[in-house]
Design an enzyme around this catalytic site. Sequence first.
Site, PDB file in Angstrom:
ATOM      1  N   CYS A 243      48.754  46.853  41.432  1.00 46.47           N
ATOM      2  CA  CYS A 243      48.141  46.157  40.304  1.00 46.47           C
ATOM      3  C   CYS A 243      48.861  46.600  39.025  1.00 46.47           C
ATOM      4  CB  CYS A 243      46.632  46.415  40.236  1.00 46.47           C
ATOM      5  SG  CYS A 243      46.161  48.138  39.961  1.00 46.47           S
TER       6      CYS A 243
ATOM      7  N   ASN B  32      47.012  50.734  38.257  1.00 42.16           N
ATOM      8  CA  ASN B  32      46.736  51.610  39.408  1.00 42.16           C
ATOM      9  C   ASN B  32      45.525  52.517  39.169  1.00 42.16           C
ATOM     10  OD1 ASN B  32      48.448  54.186  41.391  1.00 42.16           O
ATOM     11  ND2 ASN B  32      47.171  52.518  42.106  1.00 42.16           N
TER      12      ASN B  32
ATOM     13  N   CYS C 208      42.219  50.624  38.779  1.00 41.68           N
ATOM     14  CA  CYS C 208      41.057  49.789  39.138  1.00 41.68           C
ATOM     15  C   CYS C 208      41.259  49.065  40.471  1.00 41.68           C
ATOM     16  CB  CYS C 208      40.753  48.767  38.043  1.00 41.68           C
ATOM     17  SG  CYS C 208      40.338  49.510  36.442  1.00 41.68           S
ATOM     18  N   ARG C 209      42.085  48.027  40.482  1.00 37.71           N
ATOM     19  CA  ARG C 209      42.147  47.156  41.661  1.00 37.71           C
ATOM     20  C   ARG C 209      42.902  47.768  42.843  1.00 37.71           C
ATOM     21  NH1 ARG C 209      44.635  42.297  38.465  1.00 37.71           N
ATOM     22  NH2 ARG C 209      45.444  44.117  37.355  1.00 37.71           N
ATOM     23  N   SER C 210      44.127  48.252  42.610  1.00 32.09           N
ATOM     24  CA  SER C 210      44.908  48.709  43.769  1.00 32.09           C
ATOM     25  C   SER C 210      44.364  49.999  44.397  1.00 32.09           C
ATOM     26  CB  SER C 210      46.406  48.804  43.454  1.00 32.09           C
ATOM     27  OG  SER C 210      46.688  49.726  42.443  1.00 32.09           O
TER      28      SER C 210
ATOM     29  N   ASP D 241      41.589  41.080  36.849  1.00 34.99           N
ATOM     30  CA  ASP D 241      41.625  42.401  36.224  1.00 34.99           C
ATOM     31  C   ASP D 241      40.250  42.726  35.628  1.00 34.99           C
ATOM     32  OD1 ASP D 241      42.058  44.628  34.674  1.00 34.99           O
ATOM     33  OD2 ASP D 241      43.895  43.870  33.748  1.00 34.99           O
TER      34      ASP D 241
HETATM   35  P1  4NP Z   1      44.207  47.686  37.168  1.00 38.51           P
HETATM   36  O1  4NP Z   1      43.380  47.512  35.813  1.00 38.51           O
HETATM   37  O2  4NP Z   1      45.521  46.982  36.963  1.00 38.51           O
HETATM   38  O3  4NP Z   1      43.344  46.995  38.165  1.00 38.51           O
HETATM   39  O4  4NP Z   1      44.337  49.158  37.403  1.00 38.51           O
HETATM   40  C1  4NP Z   1      43.921  47.855  34.562  1.00 38.51           C
HETATM   41  C2  4NP Z   1      43.862  49.158  34.127  1.00 38.51           C
HETATM   42  C3  4NP Z   1      44.366  49.483  32.888  1.00 38.51           C
HETATM   43  C4  4NP Z   1      44.910  48.502  32.083  1.00 38.51           C
HETATM   44  C5  4NP Z   1      44.970  47.204  32.528  1.00 38.51           C
HETATM   45  C6  4NP Z   1      44.474  46.879  33.779  1.00 38.51           C
HETATM   46  N1  4NP Z   1      45.394  48.834  30.809  1.00 38.51           N
HETATM   47  O5  4NP Z   1      45.849  47.925  30.093  1.00 38.51           O
HETATM   48  O6  4NP Z   1      45.393  50.007  30.435  1.00 38.51           O
END
Ligand code: 4NP
Length: 164
Positions: free
Chosen positions: A18, A21, A23-25, A135
């Site tokens: 993602c 790294n 939240c989703r992955s 996201d």
């Molecule tokens: P992820 O979510 O891609 O599912 O881990 C996010 C975590 C942090 C950010 C964006 C998406 N960020 O912009 O910091």
Amino acid sequence: MHKHQSELAVPTSVLFVCLGNICRSPTAEGVFRHRLQQAGLADQVRVDSAGTGAWHVGKAPDERARQAAAGRGYDLSPLRARQVCSHDFEDFDLILAMDQSNLQDLQSLCPVEYQHKIRLLLDYAGEAAEREVPDPYYGDGDGFQRVLDLVENASDGLLSALRG
Ligand code: 4NP
């Protein structure tokens, strides 16, 4: 006779990707690891996750992701964020992106001979209407339940695909 190879169809290593790294992955990693353990296949499939971005490298998953996962019996607390690196494309058999943006970022980093390894996670989610795991980072708590719903669905399909 390579008996151990007949127990599971290829691929035998999976990287979930993602943006951050956190939240989703890591959710996908935790859920799919759990599925593999239940299926007795944990020793046969290598699982990891990474982000296309570097902002959160070294951090544990987002508190909201950890709590939502814990509510369904998945422990994400040992995981730590890392960034995708060039040898991931060689090292992993399957590289699964959470959304189109992640997919495009991976495709632009990946050597041409490994492009076939990159797919959307939700390609394994059967008849689901969505192709992307949204996201959840800037949204409300419901986003994290939605991530779990989509990831659990895709994990079942992915496990079936690995079993052939
Ligand atoms: P992820 O979510 O891609 O599912 O881990 C996010 C975590 C942090 C950010 C964006 C998406 N960020 O912009 O910091």
